[in-house]
Every structure is written in structure tokens, then in C-alpha cells.
Enzyme design. Structure first.
Site, PDB file in Angstrom:
ATOM      1  N   HIS A  18      -3.256  -2.904  -1.868  1.00 24.08           N
ATOM      2  CA  HIS A  18      -4.400  -2.112  -2.252  1.00 24.08           C
ATOM      3  C   HIS A  18      -5.079  -1.729  -0.596  1.00 24.08           C
ATOM      4  O   HIS A  18      -6.082  -1.012   0.066  1.00 24.08           O
ATOM      5  CB  HIS A  18      -6.176  -3.681  -2.167  1.00 24.08           C
ATOM      6  CG  HIS A  18      -6.334  -4.171  -3.722  1.00 24.08           C
ATOM      7  ND1 HIS A  18      -5.997  -5.518  -4.162  1.00 24.08           N
ATOM      8  CD2 HIS A  18      -6.310  -3.261  -5.246  1.00 24.08           C
ATOM      9  CE1 HIS A  18      -5.727  -5.318  -5.469  1.00 24.08           C
ATOM     10  NE2 HIS A  18      -6.394  -4.398  -6.300  1.00 24.08           N
ATOM     11  N   LYS A  42     -17.378 -16.282 -15.928  1.00 23.37           N
ATOM     12  CA  LYS A  42     -17.015 -16.516 -17.396  1.00 23.37           C
ATOM     13  C   LYS A  42     -15.163 -15.592 -17.586  1.00 23.37           C
ATOM     14  O   LYS A  42     -14.790 -15.547 -18.394  1.00 23.37           O
ATOM     15  CB  LYS A  42     -18.156 -16.715 -18.541  1.00 23.37           C
ATOM     16  CG  LYS A  42     -18.754 -15.085 -18.145  1.00 23.37           C
ATOM     17  CD  LYS A  42     -19.892 -15.600 -19.546  1.00 23.37           C
ATOM     18  CE  LYS A  42     -20.377 -14.402 -20.729  1.00 23.37           C
ATOM     19  NZ  LYS A  42     -21.124 -12.886 -19.731  1.00 23.37           N
ATOM     20  N   ARG A  92      -0.027   2.945 -10.371  1.00 19.94           N
ATOM     21  CA  ARG A  92       1.236   2.763  -9.669  1.00 19.94           C
ATOM     22  C   ARG A  92       2.352   3.001 -10.530  1.00 19.94           C
ATOM     23  O   ARG A  92       3.523   3.703  -9.958  1.00 19.94           O
ATOM     24  CB  ARG A  92       0.679   1.214  -9.465  1.00 19.94           C
ATOM     25  CG  ARG A  92       0.447   0.152  -8.509  1.00 19.94           C
ATOM     26  CD  ARG A  92       0.576  -0.836  -8.637  1.00 19.94           C
ATOM     27  NE  ARG A  92      -0.937  -1.182 -10.395  1.00 19.94           N
ATOM     28  CZ  ARG A  92      -1.472  -1.880 -10.787  1.00 19.94           C
ATOM     29  NH1 ARG A  92      -0.924  -3.602 -10.300  1.00 19.94           N
ATOM     30  NH2 ARG A  92      -2.182  -1.475 -12.296  1.00 19.94           N
ATOM     31  N   SER A 130      -3.073  -8.053  -8.764  1.00 22.32           N
ATOM     32  CA  SER A 130      -3.525  -8.775  -8.339  1.00 22.32           C
ATOM     33  C   SER A 130      -3.270 -10.314  -9.301  1.00 22.32           C
ATOM     34  O   SER A 130      -2.950 -11.583  -8.856  1.00 22.32           O
ATOM     35  CB  SER A 130      -4.859  -8.886  -8.058  1.00 22.32           C
ATOM     36  OG  SER A 130      -5.748  -7.874  -7.573  1.00 22.32           O
TER      37      SER A 130
END
Ligand code: PNS
Length: 162
Positions: A18, A42, A92, A130
Site C-alpha cells: 500500500h 461485524k 498485483r 493484508s
């Protein structure tokens, strides 16, 4: 008129991939707003919106032309509200393409005047996500070099508490 772009994402958490994209974007645009989507907890975020924003602020402190914000609702509405004309997204690998293509065309359908710009991160980060960072950190492996030091520290704290 400064050329302003928005780089949206979950950033749960920020990775060096990032950061690479932020630097590349700042070479093309005068101003960049990193926009952290404020998804309801949630939906399974590891970090709260405030924590995700804070980690990006820490890692980019002093960088000129950069603002970090959070948003909810439609991305294109946020982009219009802050006076930007471009959305930055990273590509990517081919596997990213389908989802990104759908989002870009949906966003164009919603607001024709906003363009999505795709940038490729340095190839050293092609495999980085991530999701995988969280997985390996949760299993006790080192994420040094994959995320900024502040993020590494927060990951360690988060998983130590579990
Ligand atoms: O990092 P991510 O999770 O791939 O980012 C996805 C994000 C935040 C860019 C996307 O989910 C989004 O734009 N959410 C806001 C709601 C919205 O505008 N949805 C329609 C997108 S076509």
C-alpha cells in the site's frame, strides 16, 4: 486546480505494498486522500477504522500532499464530495483483475466523470496482501519488511491479547 485522487481500501492493516502505491500515486497527483472504508466491525476487520487510519498516519507522517480519511457509503459519492476525479487501485496480478474491473465499471456507471487509475506495486509486493499478513502474524511468524514497524507492533499486540 490541484489534481486530486482518492486511494480507497480496507487497509486492515496497511502493508508496504500500500505504501508503495501511495508513493507512486503522489508522483502522478498533487494531492492524495487515502480513504479507509469504515465497515461495520461485524464484517470481520481485525482493526477498528480508527486504528487503521492511525496506522496509516503514523507510517506516512510528514508526507506532503497526503490526507488520511475514513468514509462510509458509496465510494464515488465520497470522491465527488472531496473534489477528486480519480480513484487509485492497485493491481498485483491477473487474479485481481476481475473484481477490480467490475468495481471500476460499476463506479463509472454511478458517476461517469470519475476515472479509476490502476497502478502496479513493485513486484516485490505482488504476493503481499493484508489477509496473508494477518494470517501469518496470527500464527506467530515475522512480518518484518512486509508492513511498516508501527503496524508490526500493533499486530503483535493484537495477537498477544488473543
Ligand atoms: O481494500 P479493499 O477491501 O479491496 O477495498 C474495497 C473498497 C473499499 C474500495 C470497496 O469495497 C468500496 O468501494 N466500498 C465502498 C462502498 C461502495 O462504493 N461499493 C460499490 C463499489 S463498486
Amino acid at each position: 486546480m490541484p489534481r486530486r485522487a482518492v486511494y480507497p481500501g480496507s487497509f486492515d492493516p496497511l502493508t508496504n505494498g500500500h505504501l508503495d502505491l501511495i508513493e507512486r500515486s503522489l508522483r502522478l497527483f498533487d494531492e492524495l486522500i487515502v480513504a479507509v472504508v469504515s465497515n461495520p466491525e461485524k464484517r470481520g476487520s481485525l482493526f477498528t477504522t480508527a486504528e487503521r487510519v492511525e496506522m496509516i498516519r503514523e507510517a506516512t507522517e510528514g508526507r506532503k500532499g497526503l490526507q488520511i480519511m475514513s468514509f462510509d457509503g458509496l465510494l464515488v459519492d465520497f470522491v465527488a464530495r472531496v473534489g477528486a476525479r480519480a480513484i487509485i487501485r492497485g493491481l498485483r496480478a491477473v487474479s485481481d483483475f476481475e473484481y477490480e474491473f467490475q468495481m471500476a465499471l460499476m463506479n463509472r456507471h454511478l458517476r461517469e466523470e470519475i476515472e479509476t487509475v490502476f497502478l502496479m506495486p513493485h513486484e516485490a509486493y505482488s504476493y503481499l496482501s493484508s489477509r496473508l499478513v494477518k494470517e501469518v502474524a496470527s500464527l506467530g511468524a515475522s512480518v518484518t519488511g512486509l508492513v511498516p514497524p508501527g503496524v508490526e507492533k500493533r499486530l503483535a499486540e493484537k495477537f498477544a491479547r488473543r
